[in-house]
Scaffold this motif. Structure first.
Motif, mmCIF file in Angstrom:
data_model
loop_
_atom_site.group_PDB
_atom_site.id
_atom_site.type_symbol
_atom_site.label_atom_id
_atom_site.label_comp_id
_atom_site.label_asym_id
_atom_site.label_seq_id
_atom_site.Cartn_x
_atom_site.Cartn_y
_atom_site.Cartn_z
ATOM 1 N N VAL A 120 0.870 -1.320 -0.035
ATOM 2 C CA VAL A 120 0.039 -0.024 0.155
ATOM 3 C C VAL A 120 0.826 1.369 -0.031
ATOM 4 C CG1 VAL A 120 -1.848 1.365 1.341
ATOM 5 C CG2 VAL A 120 -1.794 -1.024 1.264
ATOM 6 N N VAL A 121 1.941 1.208 0.655
ATOM 7 C CA VAL A 121 2.911 2.334 0.856
ATOM 8 C C VAL A 121 3.724 2.466 -0.366
ATOM 9 C CG1 VAL A 121 4.997 3.372 2.005
ATOM 10 C CG2 VAL A 121 3.182 2.033 3.468
ATOM 11 N N VAL A 122 4.163 1.591 -1.128
ATOM 12 C CA VAL A 122 4.573 1.845 -2.398
ATOM 13 C C VAL A 122 3.478 2.317 -3.273
ATOM 14 C CG1 VAL A 122 5.737 0.511 -4.402
ATOM 15 C CG2 VAL A 122 6.369 0.241 -1.844
ATOM 16 N N SER A 123 2.287 1.807 -3.348
ATOM 17 C CA SER A 123 1.316 2.188 -4.167
ATOM 18 C C SER A 123 0.968 3.758 -4.363
ATOM 19 C CB SER A 123 0.032 1.291 -4.126
ATOM 20 O OG SER A 123 0.425 -0.145 -4.713
ATOM 21 N N ASN A 124 0.953 4.044 -2.989
ATOM 22 C CA ASN A 124 0.436 5.424 -2.619
ATOM 23 C C ASN A 124 1.691 6.426 -3.025
ATOM 24 O OD1 ASN A 124 -1.925 4.624 -1.696
ATOM 25 N ND2 ASN A 124 -1.348 4.718 0.432
ATOM 26 N N LEU A 125 2.708 6.029 -2.805
ATOM 27 C CA LEU A 125 3.941 6.853 -3.035
ATOM 28 C C LEU A 125 4.144 6.980 -4.591
ATOM 29 C CD1 LEU A 125 6.442 8.317 -2.026
ATOM 30 C CD2 LEU A 125 7.632 6.209 -2.284
ATOM 31 N N PHE A 126 3.824 5.807 -5.261
ATOM 32 C CA PHE A 126 4.027 5.785 -6.782
ATOM 33 C C PHE A 126 2.967 6.799 -7.220
ATOM 34 C CE2 PHE A 126 2.579 4.346 -10.774
ATOM 35 C CZ PHE A 126 3.894 3.951 -11.490
ATOM 36 N N THR A 146 9.565 -5.288 -3.991
ATOM 37 C CA THR A 146 8.839 -3.969 -4.320
ATOM 38 C C THR A 146 9.031 -3.510 -5.714
ATOM 39 O OG1 THR A 146 10.488 -2.600 -3.250
ATOM 40 C CG2 THR A 146 8.653 -3.242 -1.976
ATOM 41 N N ILE A 147 10.249 -4.157 -6.384
ATOM 42 C CA ILE A 147 10.093 -3.712 -7.728
ATOM 43 C C ILE A 147 9.088 -4.288 -8.452
ATOM 44 C CG2 ILE A 147 11.670 -4.194 -9.797
ATOM 45 C CD1 ILE A 147 14.234 -3.771 -7.958
ATOM 46 N N SER A 148 8.512 -5.644 -8.086
ATOM 47 C CA SER A 148 7.648 -6.113 -8.744
ATOM 48 C C SER A 148 6.105 -5.602 -8.710
ATOM 49 C CB SER A 148 7.291 -7.621 -8.294
ATOM 50 O OG SER A 148 8.443 -8.526 -8.545
ATOM 51 N N ILE A 149 5.983 -4.893 -7.544
ATOM 52 C CA ILE A 149 5.046 -3.860 -7.316
ATOM 53 C C ILE A 149 5.062 -2.668 -8.207
ATOM 54 C CG2 ILE A 149 3.609 -2.437 -5.269
ATOM 55 C CD1 ILE A 149 5.085 -4.390 -3.250
ATOM 56 N N LEU A 150 6.116 -2.055 -8.029
ATOM 57 C CA LEU A 150 6.173 -1.084 -9.184
ATOM 58 C C LEU A 150 6.001 -1.322 -10.648
ATOM 59 C CD1 LEU A 150 9.509 0.822 -7.809
ATOM 60 C CD2 LEU A 150 6.923 1.531 -7.657
ATOM 61 N N LEU A 151 6.418 -2.381 -11.054
ATOM 62 C CA LEU A 151 5.877 -3.136 -12.524
ATOM 63 C C LEU A 151 4.758 -3.230 -12.641
ATOM 64 C CD1 LEU A 151 7.412 -3.630 -15.016
ATOM 65 C CD2 LEU A 151 7.839 -5.973 -14.106
ATOM 66 N N THR A 152 3.916 -3.848 -11.329
ATOM 67 C CA THR A 152 2.507 -4.067 -11.478
ATOM 68 C C THR A 152 1.815 -2.613 -11.644
ATOM 69 O OG1 THR A 152 2.522 -6.113 -10.187
ATOM 70 C CG2 THR A 152 0.416 -4.978 -10.377
ATOM 71 N N GLU A 153 2.397 -1.563 -11.254
ATOM 72 C CA GLU A 153 1.536 -0.336 -11.093
ATOM 73 C C GLU A 153 1.782 0.475 -12.422
ATOM 74 O OE1 GLU A 153 -0.151 1.475 -8.578
ATOM 75 O OE2 GLU A 153 -0.075 -0.086 -7.285
ATOM 76 N N LEU A 154 2.901 0.047 -12.961
ATOM 77 C CA LEU A 154 3.082 0.464 -14.495
ATOM 78 C C LEU A 154 2.209 0.073 -15.432
ATOM 79 C CD1 LEU A 154 7.281 1.151 -13.907
ATOM 80 C CD2 LEU A 154 5.325 2.841 -14.596
ATOM 81 N N GLN A 155 2.142 -1.229 -15.256
ATOM 82 C CA GLN A 155 1.207 -1.815 -16.153
ATOM 83 C C GLN A 155 -0.199 -1.203 -16.125
ATOM 84 O OE1 GLN A 155 1.461 -6.256 -16.411
ATOM 85 N NE2 GLN A 155 2.891 -6.119 -14.708
ATOM 86 N N GLU A 156 -0.579 -0.711 -15.078
ATOM 87 C CA GLU A 156 -1.934 -0.279 -15.030
ATOM 88 C C GLU A 156 -1.847 1.187 -15.622
ATOM 89 O OE1 GLU A 156 -3.111 -1.057 -11.056
ATOM 90 O OE2 GLU A 156 -3.129 -3.211 -11.328
#
Length: 257
Positions: free
Chosen positions: A1-7, A38-48
């Motif tokens: 959640v923190v990574v997504s919000n910061l993104f 968390t790099i995988s989380i960033l990659l997921t966010e980028l796809q969207e």
């Protein structure tokens, strides 16, 4: 959640990212350094949200350290899709190349094994062969001669995005450890001590189903596929077979000319 919000705050929100993107980059560098997953989380966010983030995605990943990142199956599928099915000039394709280039294709700190499994090395190699075949089809590079002409021409004139991608493919392939003699020292010593093990797990491009990209590339006389076959198939591990295949290729080429 923190990574997504910061993104969202530092890279997606138009009102904030112009002033916070650098801060976000530094925070992500620290977070991913301590928690590589968390790099995988960033990659997921980028796809969207890649359309919203735009070129800031390149800006971010050029600074991140991916040495300790172990990509998930979903990550590899995403990168493969971007590299294979998006235009060479697209943001997705460029981002996939940056990420793949920065992954740790070397050995662990103790030099006892590859940082990433050999299966991933082989998977990326076959992906690159598929990409090369697609590029050659688009550019009309059907044989060694036309390939060479394109490479020389690209030095004189500004290369096209497709030529840049092809050049990257060769560079990327050279980072991978595909040959039996290009593994960790202990593995190589074991093979040298018992050479009957050299061909264990090594397939034939025209027989092994998983090596179909190599089969297609060899049939098309694709230079990158030929090189890859020497690195990861029986073509480059059995001396008698190497001789037979080289003679076979020379005869086919002579007949074609």
């Amino acid at each position: 959640v923190v990574v997504s919000n910061l993104f969202d705050v530092t890279l997606v929100e138009e009102e904030l990212r112009s002033t916070l993107s650098r801060t976000g980059r530094d925070l992500f560098l620290a977070i991913t350094g301590s928690h590589p997953f968390t790099i995988s989380i960033l990659l997921t966010e980028l796809q969207e949200k890649l359309n919203s983030v735009g070129s800031l995605a390149l800006y971010l990943f050029k600074f991140l350290c991916l040495d300790s990142w172990y990509p998930t199956e979903e990550d590899l599928q995403c990168l493969s899709y971007w590299l294979m099915y998006t235009p060479a000039s697209s943001l997705e394709n460029n981002l996939a190349r940056i990420i793949l280039s920065k992954m740790n294709w070397g050995f662990t700190a103790d030099k006892k094994s590859l940082a990433l499994p050999r299966a991933i090395h082989e998977r990326i190699a076959l992906l690159i062969v598929d990409v090369s075949l697609k590029l050659n089809s688009k550019l009309g590079q059907g044989n060694l001669i036309s390939e060479g002409v394109k490479q020389v021409t690209s030095v004189v004139y500004a290369p096209s995005p497709e030529q840049v991608l092809l050049k990257w493919s060769w560079s990327m392939l050279n980072q991978l450890h595909l040959h039996q003699m290009d593994q960790a020292d202990d593995e190589v010593r074991a093979l040298l001590a018992n050479q009957s093990l050299v061909l264990r797990g090594i397939g034939d491009p025209f027989v092994t189903p998983s090596l179909e990209p190599l089969k297609n590339g060899l049939s098309a006389k694709n230079p990158l596929a030929i090189f890859t076959a020497l690195l990861m198939s029986s073509w480059g591990h059995s001396v008698p077979e190497v001789k037979v295949k080289l003679v076979w290729e020379q005869e086919k080429y002579a007949n074609k000319v």
